[in-house]
Design an enzyme around this catalytic site. Structure first.
Site, PDB file in Angstrom:
ATOM      1  N   LYS A 117      60.392  36.250  47.782  1.00 14.50           N
ATOM      2  CA  LYS A 117      60.118  35.700  49.117  1.00 14.50           C
ATOM      3  C   LYS A 117      58.830  36.344  49.632  1.00 14.50           C
ATOM      4  CE  LYS A 117      62.213  34.925  53.657  1.00 14.50           C
ATOM      5  NZ  LYS A 117      61.077  35.435  54.443  1.00 14.50           N
ATOM      6  N   LYS A 310      67.398  39.386  51.859  1.00 10.61           N
ATOM      7  CA  LYS A 310      66.325  40.206  52.422  1.00 10.61           C
ATOM      8  C   LYS A 310      66.453  41.658  51.969  1.00 10.61           C
ATOM      9  CE  LYS A 310      63.705  38.924  55.130  1.00 10.61           C
ATOM     10  NZ  LYS A 310      63.720  38.594  56.560  1.00 10.61           N
ATOM     11  N   CYS A 404      47.317  82.374  58.062  1.00 12.02           N
ATOM     12  CA  CYS A 404      46.556  83.635  58.017  1.00 12.02           C
ATOM     13  C   CYS A 404      45.471  83.724  59.082  1.00 12.02           C
ATOM     14  CB  CYS A 404      45.949  83.822  56.630  1.00 12.02           C
ATOM     15  SG  CYS A 404      44.639  82.626  56.254  1.00 12.02           S
TER      16      CYS A 404
END
Length: 669
Positions: A117, A310, A404
């Protein structure tokens, strides 16, 4: 209670109307399909239970519409319907079983087609006497906009076909993922996804403007034909014959194992989803027989003979609640967005990569903004787009390392902490050293390593081999069994091949492929490499003669093997008895055929994982690539292969099976 229902119905109607406008007219939806469908289903459910609150302006009465005033409105010859949908395999199976029953009752015993699709914009093409007469958008299903001149600029739309017949076709116009990214970077107001961009381009007033954009199309259905066609299979073949672009992943299924075959193909397409050059959001199933389609008919919304399965969305919306800066083992600084939890492609996402400062500025992102998050395949979740700007300006990465505090240095698009004693860098380096691809020290997870650093038990990978694990016995989470397993795992790591140790040292640009190149050019031990690098000029000259090693890699190797800290580590491992030489007469030998060959893999292989096959080939000197490019020498193809095969064929790259390479690689060792 009744008042609450009435309020909810009103709220749902208003928000669905707004979403319809955003989707169909503005080409800028603020929610995904799943969210929209759930809201619409909820409204339908409430209206069926409380019909007294269903009004004529309800979105459940009508289709969404993409009609624009800028284009002529034309009535469709046939209703251009939407599709019924399901989001789970169970729902898909129920539909298939129902269609099989309907097929048996009708006596037609037809099959079912399955195709990807395409997530694009729907188009209806009308041909008269074989000539493209008009092209209409879907509109509201009854009336569409005439975009004929714009569609004529799409190269894969035939303006004339060989037979003087009438045809009404349905297709999907789309833009590839690659072109979407390229174009979106140039736009002041970028689009959320490729579908919206394709829709926006198609609706430009000037066809000359549209011609400048690389739109493409798949034609997937014949709504009307003056030819006699009995099945969609026949129609598919006819479309190809006429020169229309049809999806090569469309398959037809029938017979006893119809359902199993369909489900397997659906899962294959879902697994390959990220390898497609265009966006897909599911698969569409259709009854093959046109006669049975007519018998089954349609609702006012969708045909009963088709359904869309889907996939889970690859994108989601969330709010950025914080942005933190991470330091990698190389010192590379990576900004990461902390977002409110959102489900994307089946995973719960709370963090997303922001890449670098340039990307943050391009997106215009800051803490508090509403964003689109994407996650495709195994890719780290990333922020794609700001869809609602709630904070002023863009986030700025601090000029000092968060660990650092040393000033960061910019190299290309990225910032780096160049302090090799930075605690964050050291911790990340130890994690890498212990990882499966390097020394594979089982039991030393990232959290365990962080804990050992926090308690000051270790300060480098060297101290893993001097640390007394028994000191952990009284600490939470460490029992005698776990401690003994950890001791055994550290001891086992001493027998790893030299190439694994070399990789674990984390030398810049010295990855698995480059290490194998060195090994198979007689630079197969610590002594040979370190001796060569003592004379920097001679080392550079020799390394540059080796295929696969450029100047940058060569200089990084030379620098590393002149670095006292790295050399001290190697010497420590040497004294400890770790392997400092690769066996150059066994599995790391370059075969005359595989020597320097660049390869890629696609598909699955019975009895072998991809990682195992990659290791077997790279041990023989082949160089692994994650993608198919014109530089590839061959593609190793297994079962259920993906689009890489098509790309390889287009580029003229050889494809091999396991049988083809069995004479060059011992698959049984």
């Amino acid at each position: 209670m009744i008042e609450d229902v009435e309020d909810e119905i009103l709220r749902l109607k208003n928000i669905i109307k707004r979403w319809n406008r955003e989707y169909y007219v503005d080409s800028s939806p603020s929610v995904g399909d799943l969210t929209y469908d759930k809201a619409l289903l909820r409204l339908q459910d409430l209206e069926s239970k409380y019909p007294e609150y269903k009004t004529l302006d309800s979105p459940t009465f009508r289709f969404g519409s993409d009609l624009l005033n800028d284009f002529e409105e034309v009535k469709h010859s046939f209703p251009i319907l939407s599709l019924d949908k399901t989001y789970d395999i169970k729902g898909l199976s129920l539909w298939i079983e129902k269609m099989v029953l309907e097929s048996a009752i009708s006596g037609l015993h037809t099959g079912i087609s399955v195709e990807p699709k395409i997530d694009g914009c729907s188009i209806v093409l009308h041909y008269k006497d074989g000539i493209l007469e008009k092209a209409l958008t879907r509109g509201d299903g009854r009336v569409g906009n005439d975009v004929t001149e714009n569609v004529k600029t799409i190269r894969n739309v035939p303006l004339r076909i060989d037979e003087k017949i009438e045809l009404v076709l349905r297709g999907e116009i789309y833009i590839t993922k690659e072109n979407f990214l390229k174009i979106n970077r140039t736009l002041k107001n970028p689009y959320v996804n490729a579908r919206n961009l394709a829709s926006g381009i198609l609706r430009r007033i000037s066809s000359k403007e549209v011609a400048n954009f690389p739109l493409d199309i798949f034609v997937y259905d014949i709504l009307y034909s003056s030819l006699k066609l009995n099945t969609s299979h026949d129609a598919f073949d006819k479309l190809k014959q006429f020169g229309f672009k049809v999806n090569p992943f469309c398959e037809f299924f029938g017979g006893k194992n119809l359902e199993a075959g369909i489900i397997a193909h659906v899962k294959k397409i879902e697994a390959l989803r990220d390898s497609f050059e265009y966006e897909i959001d599911g698969v569409v199933l259709k009854i093959d027989s046109f006669i049975l389609r007519k018998i089954l008919g349609s609702t006012s919304h969708h045909p009963k003979w088709s359904i869309a399965y889907k996939f889970e969305s690859c994108t989601g919306m969330s709010k950025v609640v914080d942005i933190v800066v991470q330091v990698g083992r190389s010192g590379k600084i990576t900004p990461v967005a902390h977002v409110e939890k959102v489900l994307v492609a089946g995973a719960s996402i709370t963090n997303a990569s922001l890449h670098n400062q340039d990307y943050i500025d391009f997106v215009g992102l800051n803490v508090g903004d509403i964003v689109v998050i994407s996650r495709r395949g195994d890719v780290i979740p990333a922020v794609d787009l700001v869809i609602e700007k709630l904070a002023v300006g863009s986030f700025k990465i601090p000029s000092n390392c968060p660990s650092c505090k040393m000033t960061l240095i910019k190299e290309g698009a990225h910032l780096f902490c160049v302090n090799r004693h930075c605690s964050c860098r050291i911790i990340e380096q130890v994690k890498y050293f212990c990882s499966k691809k390097c020394m594979n020290i089982v039991g030393l997870s990232e959290k365990t390593i962080e804990f050992l650093f926090e308690k000051k038990f270790i300060s480098s990978e060297v101290e893993l081999y001097t640390f007394n694990c028994d000191r952990l016995i009284n600490l939470k989470g460490f029992n005698l069994k776990r401690i003994n397993n950890l001791k055994r795992s550290i001891e086992d790591s001493k027998s790893r091949p030299f190439r694994k140790l070399l990789l674990g040292m984390g030398i810049k640009d010295l990855g698995e492929n480059t290490i194998l190149v060195l090994i198979n050019n007689n630079l197969n031990s610590f002594d040979t490499i370190s001796t060569l690098c003592k004379n920097k000029e001679a080392a550079l000259a020799k390394l540059l003669k080796i295929k696969g090693i450029g100047e940058r890699i060569a200089l990084n190797i030379i620098e590393a093997f002149n670095d006292k800290t790295i050399l001290d580590k190697f010497n420590f491992f040497k004294e400890l008895g770790l392997k400092m030489e690769e066996d150059n007469t066994n599995d790391a030998v370059y075969d005359s055929f595989l020597f320097g060959k660049k390869f890629c893999i696609t598909g699955s292989f019975k009895g072998y994982s991809r990682d195992v096959l990659i290791e077997k080939l790279t041990k023989k000197g082949a160089v692994f690539s994650r993608s198919v490019t014109k530089c590839l020498d061959f593609l190793l193809v297994g079962e259920k292969f993906g689009l890489k095969v098509q790309k390889a064929n287009n580029l003229g790259i050889k494809t091999f099976s396991l049988f083809d390479i069995k004479d060059f690689v011992d698959l049984d060792d």
